[in-house]
Design a protein around this motif. Sequence first.
Motif, PDB file in Angstrom:
ATOM      1  N   ILE A  25       0.927  -1.120   0.091  1.00  0.00           N
ATOM      2  CA  ILE A  25       0.029   0.087   0.025  1.00  0.00           C
ATOM      3  C   ILE A  25       0.724   1.334   0.058  1.00  0.00           C
ATOM      4  CG2 ILE A  25      -1.482   1.425   1.308  1.00  0.00           C
ATOM      5  CD1 ILE A  25      -2.940  -0.904   0.057  1.00  0.00           C
ATOM      6  N   ASP A  26       1.966   1.229   0.727  1.00  0.00           N
ATOM      7  CA  ASP A  26       2.791   2.394   0.932  1.00  0.00           C
ATOM      8  C   ASP A  26       3.360   2.547  -0.396  1.00  0.00           C
ATOM      9  OD1 ASP A  26       2.396   2.757   3.453  1.00  0.00           O
ATOM     10  OD2 ASP A  26       3.828   1.656   4.230  1.00  0.00           O
ATOM     11  N   GLU A  27       3.877   1.571  -1.262  1.00  0.00           N
ATOM     12  CA  GLU A  27       4.467   1.693  -2.576  1.00  0.00           C
ATOM     13  C   GLU A  27       3.369   2.086  -3.515  1.00  0.00           C
ATOM     14  OE1 GLU A  27       6.597  -0.790  -5.941  1.00  0.00           O
ATOM     15  OE2 GLU A  27       6.080  -1.908  -4.196  1.00  0.00           O
ATOM     16  N   LEU A  28       2.231   1.788  -3.536  1.00  0.00           N
ATOM     17  CA  LEU A  28       1.220   2.469  -4.301  1.00  0.00           C
ATOM     18  C   LEU A  28       0.862   4.014  -3.991  1.00  0.00           C
ATOM     19  CD1 LEU A  28      -1.139  -0.582  -4.813  1.00  0.00           C
ATOM     20  CD2 LEU A  28       0.533   0.200  -6.312  1.00  0.00           C
ATOM     21  N   LEU A  29       0.759   4.033  -2.632  1.00  0.00           N
ATOM     22  CA  LEU A  29       0.458   5.517  -2.071  1.00  0.00           C
ATOM     23  C   LEU A  29       1.511   6.489  -2.817  1.00  0.00           C
ATOM     24  CD1 LEU A  29      -1.545   7.083  -0.761  1.00  0.00           C
ATOM     25  CD2 LEU A  29      -0.237   6.413   1.389  1.00  0.00           C
ATOM     26  N   ALA A  30       2.745   6.101  -2.503  1.00  0.00           N
ATOM     27  CA  ALA A  30       3.940   7.132  -3.057  1.00  0.00           C
ATOM     28  C   ALA A  30       3.816   7.374  -4.447  1.00  0.00           C
ATOM     29  CB  ALA A  30       5.514   6.376  -2.574  1.00  0.00           C
ATOM     30  N   LYS A  31       3.486   6.145  -5.217  1.00  0.00           N
ATOM     31  CA  LYS A  31       3.460   6.619  -6.580  1.00  0.00           C
ATOM     32  C   LYS A  31       2.269   7.372  -7.015  1.00  0.00           C
ATOM     33  CE  LYS A  31       3.036   3.942 -11.075  1.00  0.00           C
ATOM     34  NZ  LYS A  31       2.638   2.674 -11.845  1.00  0.00           N
ATOM     35  N   ALA A  32       1.003   7.186  -6.241  1.00  0.00           N
ATOM     36  CA  ALA A  32       0.090   8.117  -6.588  1.00  0.00           C
ATOM     37  C   ALA A  32       0.422   9.448  -6.286  1.00  0.00           C
ATOM     38  CB  ALA A  32      -1.372   7.651  -5.721  1.00  0.00           C
ATOM     39  N   LYS A  33       0.851   9.686  -5.113  1.00  0.00           N
ATOM     40  CA  LYS A  33       1.182  11.152  -4.455  1.00  0.00           C
ATOM     41  C   LYS A  33       2.169  11.745  -5.649  1.00  0.00           C
ATOM     42  CE  LYS A  33       0.775  10.494   0.439  1.00  0.00           C
ATOM     43  NZ  LYS A  33       1.476  10.541   1.760  1.00  0.00           N
ATOM     44  N   ASP A  34       3.181  10.856  -6.214  1.00  0.00           N
ATOM     45  CA  ASP A  34       4.155  11.557  -7.362  1.00  0.00           C
ATOM     46  C   ASP A  34       3.279  11.943  -8.650  1.00  0.00           C
ATOM     47  OD1 ASP A  34       6.264  11.129  -5.844  1.00  0.00           O
ATOM     48  OD2 ASP A  34       6.582   8.952  -6.616  1.00  0.00           O
ATOM     49  N   ASP A  35       2.376  11.291  -8.808  1.00  0.00           N
ATOM     50  CA  ASP A  35       1.479  11.429 -10.088  1.00  0.00           C
ATOM     51  C   ASP A  35       0.411  12.794  -9.615  1.00  0.00           C
ATOM     52  OD1 ASP A  35       2.260   9.285 -11.510  1.00  0.00           O
ATOM     53  OD2 ASP A  35       0.522   7.787 -10.623  1.00  0.00           O
ATOM     54  N   VAL A  36       0.189  12.991  -8.301  1.00  0.00           N
ATOM     55  CA  VAL A  36      -0.560  14.152  -7.952  1.00  0.00           C
ATOM     56  C   VAL A  36       0.308  15.342  -8.054  1.00  0.00           C
ATOM     57  CG1 VAL A  36      -1.742  15.446  -6.271  1.00  0.00           C
ATOM     58  CG2 VAL A  36      -2.363  13.128  -6.596  1.00  0.00           C
ATOM     59  N   ASP A  37       1.561  15.069  -7.801  1.00  0.00           N
ATOM     60  CA  ASP A  37       2.669  16.249  -7.859  1.00  0.00           C
ATOM     61  C   ASP A  37       2.984  16.869  -9.408  1.00  0.00           C
ATOM     62  OD1 ASP A  37       2.520  16.484  -5.066  1.00  0.00           O
ATOM     63  OD2 ASP A  37       4.488  15.192  -4.871  1.00  0.00           O
ATOM     64  N   ARG A  38       3.103  15.615 -10.266  1.00  0.00           N
ATOM     65  CA  ARG A  38       3.383  15.864 -11.801  1.00  0.00           C
ATOM     66  C   ARG A  38       2.303  16.496 -12.446  1.00  0.00           C
ATOM     67  NH1 ARG A  38       2.207  12.739 -15.804  1.00  0.00           N
ATOM     68  NH2 ARG A  38       1.429  10.989 -14.568  1.00  0.00           N
ATOM     69  N   LEU A  39       1.008  15.949 -11.878  1.00  0.00           N
ATOM     70  CA  LEU A  39      -0.123  16.544 -12.748  1.00  0.00           C
ATOM     71  C   LEU A  39      -0.715  17.699 -12.378  1.00  0.00           C
ATOM     72  CD1 LEU A  39      -2.442  13.473 -12.755  1.00  0.00           C
ATOM     73  CD2 LEU A  39      -1.306  14.334 -14.804  1.00  0.00           C
ATOM     74  N   SER A  40      -0.018  18.200 -11.156  1.00  0.00           N
ATOM     75  CA  SER A  40      -0.418  19.643 -10.653  1.00  0.00           C
ATOM     76  C   SER A  40       0.515  20.656 -11.363  1.00  0.00           C
ATOM     77  CB  SER A  40      -0.105  19.593  -9.156  1.00  0.00           C
ATOM     78  OG  SER A  40      -0.970  18.852  -8.343  1.00  0.00           O
ATOM     79  N   ARG A  41       1.735  20.183 -11.472  1.00  0.00           N
ATOM     80  CA  ARG A  41       2.814  21.080 -12.090  1.00  0.00           C
ATOM     81  C   ARG A  41       2.185  21.180 -13.663  1.00  0.00           C
ATOM     82  NH1 ARG A  41       6.610  17.871  -9.268  1.00  0.00           N
ATOM     83  NH2 ARG A  41       6.939  16.669 -11.112  1.00  0.00           N
ATOM     84  N   ALA A  42       1.826  19.958 -14.103  1.00  0.00           N
ATOM     85  CA  ALA A  42       1.543  20.240 -15.830  1.00  0.00           C
ATOM     86  C   ALA A  42       0.075  21.072 -15.777  1.00  0.00           C
ATOM     87  CB  ALA A  42       1.011  18.713 -16.139  1.00  0.00           C
ATOM     88  N   LEU A  43      -0.844  20.843 -14.997  1.00  0.00           N
ATOM     89  CA  LEU A  43      -2.015  21.773 -14.964  1.00  0.00           C
ATOM     90  C   LEU A  43      -1.596  23.285 -14.743  1.00  0.00           C
ATOM     91  CD1 LEU A  43      -5.025  21.766 -14.905  1.00  0.00           C
ATOM     92  CD2 LEU A  43      -4.956  21.686 -12.547  1.00  0.00           C
ATOM     93  N   THR A  44      -0.439  23.694 -13.800  1.00  0.00           N
ATOM     94  CA  THR A  44      -0.209  25.098 -13.774  1.00  0.00           C
ATOM     95  C   THR A  44       0.851  25.510 -15.144  1.00  0.00           C
ATOM     96  OG1 THR A  44       0.252  24.396 -11.416  1.00  0.00           O
ATOM     97  CG2 THR A  44       1.277  26.454 -12.395  1.00  0.00           C
TER      98      THR A  44
END
Length: 297
Positions: A169-188
């Motif tokens: 779960i921690d591994e999947l959660l870390a990957k999901a958080k990375d996706d959120v950060d990456r997509l937040s920068r892309a949206l900006t």
Amino acid sequence: MSTYVNQVNRSDAFAEQTPTARPQIIWRARFSIVGASLLIAGLTCVVSSLLPGTYSANSDVLVSSSSTMTSVDAVSGANELATQFAQFARTAVVLNDAAARSGIPVDQLSANTSAATVANTNIVRVTVKAGSADESSKGARAVSEALVAQTQELLSSGTKTNTQQLANIDELLAKAKDDVDRLSRALTAAAPGSSRAQAVNTQLNNAQQQVTALVLKRIDLVGQAGRDTSGSAVKLSALTAEPIAAKVAPQPLLYSLVALIVSLVLTTELAVISARRRQSGRPSAAHDARGRARPQS
């Protein structure tokens, strides 16, 4: 004169027809009754001594808990767990382990092994019967050791499973958080109102929902791990270092005593019945003899 003789004959016949009292019959046959009963009891003792013996050995296992509950709740919980572990001792996983430890066939162990709590306490008593004292003692020790070992393995395997699931779960959660950060920068970086911004925003919402779901899943696993840790606080320990076997069958002294009592009753009844039959045949013969003698007087 003939009248007097007839009266005497009638009184003699009446005396002969009067049955002998039961105590008198028993007293007269006392030596036969006692002798036959002692002979039967002795034969029973000898024969039962020659029969193959059955031995039984007990091994006690203590169920204790080191949980943070109050003492009353902890004792009550340990007692309830002891009942469950007594049932667990008769399962195939425990008996197979015990068979490997003792060298006794598992089918034989399964047929001759029983387990129960001692007076509703937190002690599990394992009982094994066998044809020899050594085999019975060895079987009881093996089953108790297997119960302790298999219980520890069962509790530890549950903890390991939860730990591995948390790591995943921690591994999947870390990957999901990375996706959120990456997509937040892309949206900006994307132009507001553009089709790219809309697509990135949709992906960002999906990633955030995934993070939320994983966080909730992790919370649930942490709670489950806490419950398993509480269960792993239960400890089983063998109380009997070397089970002592006792012969439970046959019991020559007990069997001979029962045979003696039964024989006394039966031989007494046979003696009374035999005496009654002999008495019932005598008056008719005497009566016939007197009837033939009357005309001569």
